[in-house]
Design a protein around this motif. Structure first.
Motif, PDB file in Angstrom:
ATOM      1  N   HIS A  75       0.870  -1.173   0.000  1.00  0.00           N
ATOM      2  CA  HIS A  75       0.000   0.000   0.000  1.00  0.00           C
ATOM      3  C   HIS A  75       0.909   1.226   0.000  1.00  0.00           C
ATOM      4  O   HIS A  75       1.628   1.475   0.961  1.00  0.00           O
ATOM      5  CB  HIS A  75      -0.912   0.007   1.234  1.00  0.00           C
ATOM      6  CG  HIS A  75      -1.899   1.120   1.217  1.00  0.00           C
ATOM      7  ND1 HIS A  75      -3.010   1.104   0.407  1.00  0.00           N
ATOM      8  CD2 HIS A  75      -1.927   2.283   1.893  1.00  0.00           C
ATOM      9  CE1 HIS A  75      -3.695   2.220   0.612  1.00  0.00           C
ATOM     10  NE2 HIS A  75      -3.058   2.949   1.501  1.00  0.00           N
ATOM     11  N   ILE A  76       0.888   1.960  -1.112  1.00  0.00           N
ATOM     12  CA  ILE A  76       1.700   3.169  -1.261  1.00  0.00           C
ATOM     13  C   ILE A  76       0.768   4.371  -1.192  1.00  0.00           C
ATOM     14  O   ILE A  76      -0.222   4.435  -1.918  1.00  0.00           O
ATOM     15  CB  ILE A  76       2.457   3.169  -2.607  1.00  0.00           C
ATOM     16  CG1 ILE A  76       3.376   1.952  -2.689  1.00  0.00           C
ATOM     17  CG2 ILE A  76       3.239   4.468  -2.789  1.00  0.00           C
ATOM     18  CD1 ILE A  76       3.956   1.718  -4.068  1.00  0.00           C
ATOM     19  N   VAL A  77       1.108   5.299  -0.317  1.00  0.00           N
ATOM     20  CA  VAL A  77       0.306   6.515  -0.174  1.00  0.00           C
ATOM     21  C   VAL A  77       1.148   7.681  -0.685  1.00  0.00           C
ATOM     22  O   VAL A  77       2.159   8.037  -0.090  1.00  0.00           O
ATOM     23  CB  VAL A  77      -0.099   6.751   1.290  1.00  0.00           C
ATOM     24  CG1 VAL A  77      -0.875   8.048   1.425  1.00  0.00           C
ATOM     25  CG2 VAL A  77      -0.910   5.572   1.820  1.00  0.00           C
ATOM     26  N   VAL A  81       0.318   8.630  -6.918  1.00  0.00           N
ATOM     27  CA  VAL A  81       0.053   7.197  -7.065  1.00  0.00           C
ATOM     28  C   VAL A  81      -1.401   6.896  -6.728  1.00  0.00           C
ATOM     29  O   VAL A  81      -1.824   7.030  -5.581  1.00  0.00           O
ATOM     30  CB  VAL A  81       0.988   6.371  -6.152  1.00  0.00           C
ATOM     31  CG1 VAL A  81       0.685   4.892  -6.255  1.00  0.00           C
ATOM     32  CG2 VAL A  81       2.448   6.642  -6.494  1.00  0.00           C
ATOM     33  N   SER A  82      -2.177   6.480  -7.728  1.00  0.00           N
ATOM     34  CA  SER A  82      -3.565   6.084  -7.471  1.00  0.00           C
ATOM     35  C   SER A  82      -3.691   4.566  -7.339  1.00  0.00           C
ATOM     36  O   SER A  82      -4.672   4.075  -6.805  1.00  0.00           O
ATOM     37  CB  SER A  82      -4.499   6.598  -8.574  1.00  0.00           C
ATOM     38  OG  SER A  82      -4.154   6.017  -9.815  1.00  0.00           O
ATOM     39  N   LEU A  83      -2.701   3.830  -7.832  1.00  0.00           N
ATOM     40  CA  LEU A  83      -2.685   2.365  -7.720  1.00  0.00           C
ATOM     41  C   LEU A  83      -1.757   1.997  -6.565  1.00  0.00           C
ATOM     42  O   LEU A  83      -0.566   1.737  -6.756  1.00  0.00           O
ATOM     43  CB  LEU A  83      -2.208   1.732  -9.025  1.00  0.00           C
ATOM     44  CG  LEU A  83      -3.049   2.084 -10.258  1.00  0.00           C
ATOM     45  CD1 LEU A  83      -2.379   1.582 -11.521  1.00  0.00           C
ATOM     46  CD2 LEU A  83      -4.439   1.491 -10.112  1.00  0.00           C
ATOM     47  N   ALA A  84      -2.317   1.965  -5.367  1.00  0.00           N
ATOM     48  CA  ALA A  84      -1.522   1.824  -4.147  1.00  0.00           C
ATOM     49  C   ALA A  84      -0.813   0.481  -4.021  1.00  0.00           C
ATOM     50  O   ALA A  84       0.133   0.353  -3.245  1.00  0.00           O
ATOM     51  CB  ALA A  84      -2.419   2.045  -2.926  1.00  0.00           C
ATOM     52  N   GLN A 118       3.162   4.073 -11.942  1.00  0.00           N
ATOM     53  CA  GLN A 118       2.964   5.377 -11.313  1.00  0.00           C
ATOM     54  C   GLN A 118       3.978   5.649 -10.208  1.00  0.00           C
ATOM     55  O   GLN A 118       4.403   6.771 -10.001  1.00  0.00           O
ATOM     56  CB  GLN A 118       1.560   5.476 -10.713  1.00  0.00           C
ATOM     57  CG  GLN A 118       0.445   5.512 -11.705  1.00  0.00           C
ATOM     58  CD  GLN A 118      -0.916   5.552 -11.022  1.00  0.00           C
ATOM     59  OE1 GLN A 118      -1.037   5.572  -9.796  1.00  0.00           O
ATOM     60  NE2 GLN A 118      -1.966   5.551 -11.830  1.00  0.00           N
ATOM     61  N   CYS A 119       4.363   4.608  -9.489  1.00  0.00           N
ATOM     62  CA  CYS A 119       5.247   4.778  -8.331  1.00  0.00           C
ATOM     63  C   CYS A 119       6.730   4.783  -8.696  1.00  0.00           C
ATOM     64  O   CYS A 119       7.579   4.934  -7.821  1.00  0.00           O
ATOM     65  CB  CYS A 119       4.979   3.686  -7.296  1.00  0.00           C
ATOM     66  SG  CYS A 119       5.514   2.033  -7.805  1.00  0.00           S
TER      67      CYS A 119
END
Length: 163
Positions: A75-77, A81-84, A118-119
């Protein structure tokens, strides 16, 4: 596309590098102080960065030469990044080799961490920081891991209940 890769030449023995990657104490010294889990093949390591987390199943341990993890939960906040959970399914492979003269070559390949994710930029910056922290820890005894305020830390049991 090519997965993320980074190499380091570290003034430490292959055994010391391997220990920093395969013990909870070592991982807490350079990556994140909020780390828990097992240390054998098949076990899961839990890494926490405040509200962000990554769970890694240990896939391979070859003393002083290779460490391989598979990300099973993430889980990336971050605003960008919308794809956590982009890390799920990626593999981290650390290749360790004796470079002579008291040095070790460490090659990280984060398989599946691609520029199209994204990340990627966030993670690229993160790996540069944390691998420098690993090198600093091994060469000086003090790394710069992610630190969490003590009131934010929760136990592994509480994490599993919340999940």
């Amino acid at each position: 596309m090519k997965s993320y890769q980074q190499s380091l030449s570290i003034k430490a023995s292959p055994a010391a590098v391997y220990a920093a990657l395969t013990t909870v104490e070592g991982l807490r010294a350079w990556w994140t102080q909020d780390c828990a889990g097992g240390v054998a093949v098949g076990d899961t390591l839990e890494f926490r960065f405040s509200e962000c987390y990554k769970d890694m199943r240990i896939e391979k341990l070859q003393a002083d030469s290779e460490v391989r993890w598979l990300c099973t939960r993430a889980h990336i906040v971050a605003e960008s990044v919308s794809l956590a959970d982009e890390w799920v399914g990626t593999q981290l492979v650390f290749h360790i080799s004796d470079a002579g003269l008291g040095k070790t070559q460490l090659d990280l390949e984060h398989i599946g961490l691609l520029p199209s994710l994204q990340c990627y930029a966030l993670c690229q910056n993160g790996w540069q920081h944390f691998l420098a922290s690993l090198q600093q820890y091994l060469e000086t005894g003090t790394g710069t891991p992610f630190a969490v305020a003590s009131d934010q830390q929760i136990s592994s049991t509480e994490r599993r209940v919340a999940a």
